[in-house]
Write a protein that holds these residues in place. Structure first.
Motif: not given
Ligand SMILES: Cc1cc2nc3c(=O)[nH]c(=O)nc-3n(C[C@H](O)[C@H](O)[C@H](O)COP(=O)(O)O)c2cc1C
Length: 459
Positions: A11, A14, A19-21
């Motif tokens: 978290e 992000r 952090l990326i999806e």
């Protein structure tokens, strides 16, 4: 507040844009390793691959940059070293988890065990198959009961069978030999996806009797909460994403490797003992963690650097109080290339420090000692000292016939592993004690000098 689990850390990553999806389909072997190489080279974010051809999400790159290490330790660059040392100096005993442990929300045993259902890439094209690279096996010393954690690679060989390579001078390797001598199978559990500080604790260079849960607790500033495994006599952190319980079978040999290693070279395949998986337990919808390994710099190197530097500094500084800082250089695979800054109190002390470092279990191959005016993180500064403070015939020495680290491709690889030897180099790049030396010519006060025009230009 320390992170309770991997998810809290994710978290934070992000929120920080770290952090990326990735929601488009990506192939585990042909595409994902290329994306991971890009984040290592460009200093990019951790990546979650939601569509990777399995039912589970694949996460990698959470250790890939120094900035993420600072987020893991909730600190800044100038405070990281001291925070780490303070954690080492104040170990905290683990506690047992009360109530149901998240890591056992799903329990797979017997015929339900199939490790191949989880996303596990083949990172380099000539790897012998899929490898679990950030695996943290937990075992106990069969003689003392001391719990040990470390990182070890695991080669997926079948639904319940993994190959591995535990070097004999690492504690996991030693525990296997001790169990074998007692006629027992060593039991253990592999952790994948923990609070990041537990992962950094794995790389602390301590003694064989160290209770690694206490080290991890000290570094976190709070106890690690443990739960008993379902099929083996080992405890694991209750919030781990995925746990693979196992028994080592020293008589069940199989070909393990090749693997593109942290040295930047493939280690060849060879016949080694294996583990039999006795259970897989996991959180609901687990993050299955991977880690790019191969030619420096990868997340493998970042993960080692902070713990190696702090724990080795602690060991060395006890004997050599004038050691200022030490740097394990990532390009040298971390452990092969060590730079120490110290102010020798008497002639020969730098050489003494080099010999102590060479004799340690870390087994560096290059040890260079410079004075504290040299920035040991700057290759340019270190090269300056080596070029102009060193007389090779006097200050450089080679020690022959020292035990080899098995993964160094320059070592003669013929014969059994225990016969391999290496040589190591010490370079005393300090100026002679008590003798005049040319004065450094630099521009004093340049750092503090106000230059708003340049500040503007830099922005
Ligand atoms: C990502 C990663 C993978 C590693 N894989 C292995 C391995 O497969 N075999 C090994 O002997 N050491 C491996 N190492 C090095 C050990 O984890 C390290 O030396 C550690 O301190 C060993 O811990 P232990 O002696 O407490 O078991 C690896 C290190 C990292 C960071």
């Amino acid at each position: 507040m320390p992170y309770q689990d991997l998810r809290q850390f994710l978290e934070v990553l992000r929120k920080e844009g770290e952090l990326i999806e990735i929601d488009r389909p990506m192939h585990l072997d042909n595409e994902i390793p290329k994306a991971l190489k890009q984040i290592s080279v460009y200093g990019g974010p951790a990546l979650v691959f939601n569509k990777n051809g399995t039912d589970y999400r694949f996460l990698a790159g959470i250790y890939a940059t120094r900035r993420k290490a600072l987020l893991a330790f909730e600190t800044t660059e100038d405070k990281l070293f001291d925070k780490f040392l303070s954690g080492l100096d104040h170990p905290i005993a683990p506690v047992m988890c009360k109530g149901a442990a998240p890591c056992q929300e799903v329990v797979l045993t017997g015929k339900d065990i199939d490790i191949r259902r989880f996303p596990i890439p083949k990172y380099s094209p000539k790897d012998g198959g899929p490898f679990i690279t950030p695996a943290i096996p937990v075992t106990r010393d069969p003689e003392t009961g001391a719990p040990d954690i470390g990182h070890y690679r695991y080669h997926v060989l079948g639904p319940d069978r993994l190959g591995f390579y535990a070097q004999v001078f690492h504690r996991f390797g030693k525990n296997i030999i001790k169990a074998q001598k007692r006629g027992k199978k060593l039991q253990g559990a592999i952790l994948l996806g923990t609070d990041p500080v537990i992962a950094y604790a794995c790389q602390v260079q301590g003694t064989d009797t160290t209770n690694d849960w206490e080290v991890a607790g000290g570094l976190r500033g709070a106890p690690v909460e443990l739960v008993k495994c379902k099929t083996v006599d080992v405890e694991v952190p209750a919030t781990t994403e995925l746990v693979i319980e196992f028994e080592v079978e020293v008589d069940h040999l199989a070909m393990e490797g090749p693997l593109g290693e942290f040295t930047g070279y493939y280690t060849p395949a060879s016949e080694k003992p294996t583990v039999r998986i006795t259970a897989i337990t996991h959180r609901r919808d687990p993050y299955v963690q991977g880690l790019l390994t191969g030619k420096p710099l990868t997340e493998n190197h970042i993960l080692k650097q902070v713990p190696f530097e702090a724990s080795f500094w602690r060991t060395m500084n006890r004997q050599f109080p004038t050691i200022d800082r030490i740097a394990f250089r990532p390009a040298g695979g971390i452990q092969y290339y060590l730079v120490i800054s110290m102010q020798p109190r008497f002639q020969g002390e730098a050489r003494q420090a080099i010999m102590a470092a060479l004799a340690s279990n870390v087994r560096p191959k290059w040890v260079i000692v410079v004075e504290p005016d040299i920035d040991i993180y700057s290759s340019s500064d270190v090269e300056w000292a080596m070029s102009l403070r060193v007389q090779p015939h006097r200050d450089v020495f080679v020690v022959d016939n020292v035990p080899a680290t098995h993964l160094d491709p320059s070592v003669d690889q013929s014969g059994p592993l225990e016969t391999h030897i290496s040589s190591a180099v010490g370079i005393d790049a300090t100026r002679p004690v008590g003798k005049p030396f040319a004065e450094v010519a630099d521009v004093p006060g340049w750092r503090e000098f106000k230059m708003p025009e340049l500040d503007k230009w830099r922005k």
